[in-house]
Design an enzyme around this catalytic site. Sequence first.
Site, PDB file in Angstrom:
ATOM      1  N   CYS A  81      -3.388 -22.548 -36.710  1.00 18.07           N
ATOM      2  CA  CYS A  81      -2.302 -23.648 -36.560  1.00 18.07           C
ATOM      3  C   CYS A  81      -0.943 -22.947 -37.621  1.00 18.07           C
ATOM      4  CB  CYS A  81      -3.198 -24.222 -37.730  1.00 18.07           C
ATOM      5  SG  CYS A  81      -2.764 -26.430 -37.890  1.00 18.07           S
TER       6      CYS A  81
ATOM      7  N   HIS B 191      -8.340 -25.065 -35.024  1.00 19.76           N
ATOM      8  CA  HIS B 191      -9.006 -23.955 -36.462  1.00 19.76           C
ATOM      9  C   HIS B 191     -10.805 -23.494 -35.507  1.00 19.76           C
ATOM     10  CE1 HIS B 191      -6.399 -24.614 -39.531  1.00 19.76           C
ATOM     11  NE2 HIS B 191      -6.296 -26.018 -39.135  1.00 19.76           N
TER      12      HIS B 191
ATOM     13  N   GLU C 231     -12.168 -21.404 -35.860  1.00 20.88           N
ATOM     14  CA  GLU C 231     -13.401 -21.072 -37.388  1.00 20.88           C
ATOM     15  C   GLU C 231     -14.242 -22.458 -37.346  1.00 20.88           C
ATOM     16  OE1 GLU C 231     -10.294 -21.702 -37.626  1.00 20.88           O
ATOM     17  OE2 GLU C 231      -9.705 -23.088 -39.561  1.00 20.88           O
TER      18      GLU C 231
HETATM   19  N1  GLN Z   1       1.525 -26.679 -41.962  1.00 21.80           N
HETATM   20  C1  GLN Z   1       1.519 -26.889 -40.279  1.00 21.80           C
HETATM   21  C2  GLN Z   1       1.113 -28.272 -39.806  1.00 21.80           C
HETATM   22  O1  GLN Z   1       0.951 -29.051 -40.997  1.00 21.80           O
HETATM   23  C3  GLN Z   1      -0.291 -26.331 -39.923  1.00 21.80           C
HETATM   24  C4  GLN Z   1      -1.051 -26.581 -40.355  1.00 21.80           C
HETATM   25  C5  GLN Z   1      -2.230 -25.647 -40.568  1.00 21.80           C
HETATM   26  O2  GLN Z   1      -1.873 -24.847 -40.755  1.00 21.80           O
HETATM   27  N2  GLN Z   1      -3.399 -26.290 -40.209  1.00 21.80           N
HETATM   28  O3  GLN Z   1       1.720 -28.195 -38.573  1.00 21.80           O
END
Ligand code: GLN
Length: 546
Positions: free
Chosen positions: A389, A520, A522
């Site tokens: 992410c 994600h 995970e």
């Molecule tokens: N801050 C970034 C976004 O909002 C990544 C978010 C995250 O890593 N879950 O896109």
Amino acid sequence: MANRTKYIFVLGGVMSGIGKGVAAASIGKLLQARGFKVNLVKIDPYLNVDAGTMNPTEHGEVFVLNSGLECDQDMGNYERFLGRDLLSDDYMTSGMVYREVIEKERRLAYRGSCVEAIPHIVDGILQRIEKSSQIHQSDVSVLEIGGTIGDYQNIMFIEAARILKLRHPEDVLFVVVTYLPLPPKIGEMKTKPTQNAIRLLNSYGIQPDIVLGRSEQPMDEKRRNKIAEFCNIKKDSVLSAPDVESIYDVPINFNRMKLDRLICRQLGLPNRRSNFDQWEQWVKLTHRAQSPVKVALVGKYFNSGDFILKDVYLSVIEAIKFSAYHLNRRPVIDWIASQDFESQRQSLKRLDEYDAVIIPGGFGARGAAGKIEVIKYVRQHDIPFLGICYGMQLAVVEFARNVLKLSAADSTEINPKSPHPVIDVMPAQKDKLRQGDYGGSMRLGAYPAQIKKNTIAHRAYRREIITERHRHRFEVNPDYIKQLEAGGLVFSGYSPDGRLMEICELPRSEHPFFVGAQFHPEFQARPLQPHPLFTELIKAAIEKRR
Ligand code: GLN
């Protein structure tokens, strides 16, 4: 209530953080192994409607379901133990219940009556409990009530549990997970805090059926007798649950203690044979793995006073473990604060010690510069890398700055005025941010992605369509995709309409393993089904070690 569903409430005595969630998950696992249909419910007593708005250093990881609900990290453990996806109905907070009741009141649904915590909130709780067990058509519903006995916050949930017991005396069981301190200066395990907690629970009208005593050492006969006698519980229902090597040993331990048999007997469930082999085999694997694989997790939500918080990246850590054990390696995971690399650049060399580096999800400018330094280093030094992410987004920023030579490239989350906003807020998110609509409003939950053939992603997944869970507001700016690709970055996963970039990677000829995922992975890693991206990363890490 659903016909003859059995309900097991898991409550905490003395203090929090002693493994109540793992105990609930383990009870669920054991009953599932006996062939019962089981669902697990987490009840969080805070007023936040979901966990999404809470600072991770305060609350730990925010776990995301397929549905997009942002919830407590225990829900992740539940999914991993049951090996199954959970639903929004399997989670509730005080905020959710109160909001629903208040909204009903605004619609005149209570027809002018005075709306009160009792009975209306309690009714709202009972309806949710019922709905979750009905959706799953469960034989057994295991419900963990967050907090500890004696908190003001969880009292409505305890009251709902009491009423359920009153209505269905044969079908409701109370398990108290309590802590037995062993103060070193005294040298003796103390049961008094437990006695007091249970006396308090009695004053709410609830008599526990089973007490699980958590402690560093096993509880002896004398203490078991004491708790049984003072708390009015049969001695065979007071069980010792000392620390074990890992949380995955807990169901095995409970099974050895015959906890599942005891529960079945107390609830009048048939004493079916349990089929537990696969889980036991996997736990054996975790004990057997000898040769190490070293992974650095570079993040920012680590420090809480003088303590290191590992909970913030719990699912990432578990996902590393599953893939490592699966490949017969002992995972050695270090947590490094990205800001360390901002003050003392020299220490980047420290990364050479590791077989792989992961940059997990994150938010905001703090610590981002250090992460970008780390990404540059691992890219130039062939260290296997997975960016998740924010980790992926910063990998794109680093690539734009140092390969495309757009030195001012940035994410608009860090620098809204960047002349090269290679990561930008998604169009659908702009209004939400402007209106201050922050709760549950990111791009959340499961979305499909298309995988490009002949890429690392395809080698990992062996599929062309995948579904992964998301939690973000920003994305790779579509205006820069062509330029990034021309510079050598491969977008190996994207949304089916081709608009949103889901995975980026460097070709194998350039780097042994350099992959970023907008989602994600995970959240979908399970002990018995390790996640393919983590497994590919660990394979590359093992290769590097050789
Ligand atoms: N801050 C970034 C976004 O909002 C990544 C978010 C995250 O890593 N879950 O896109």
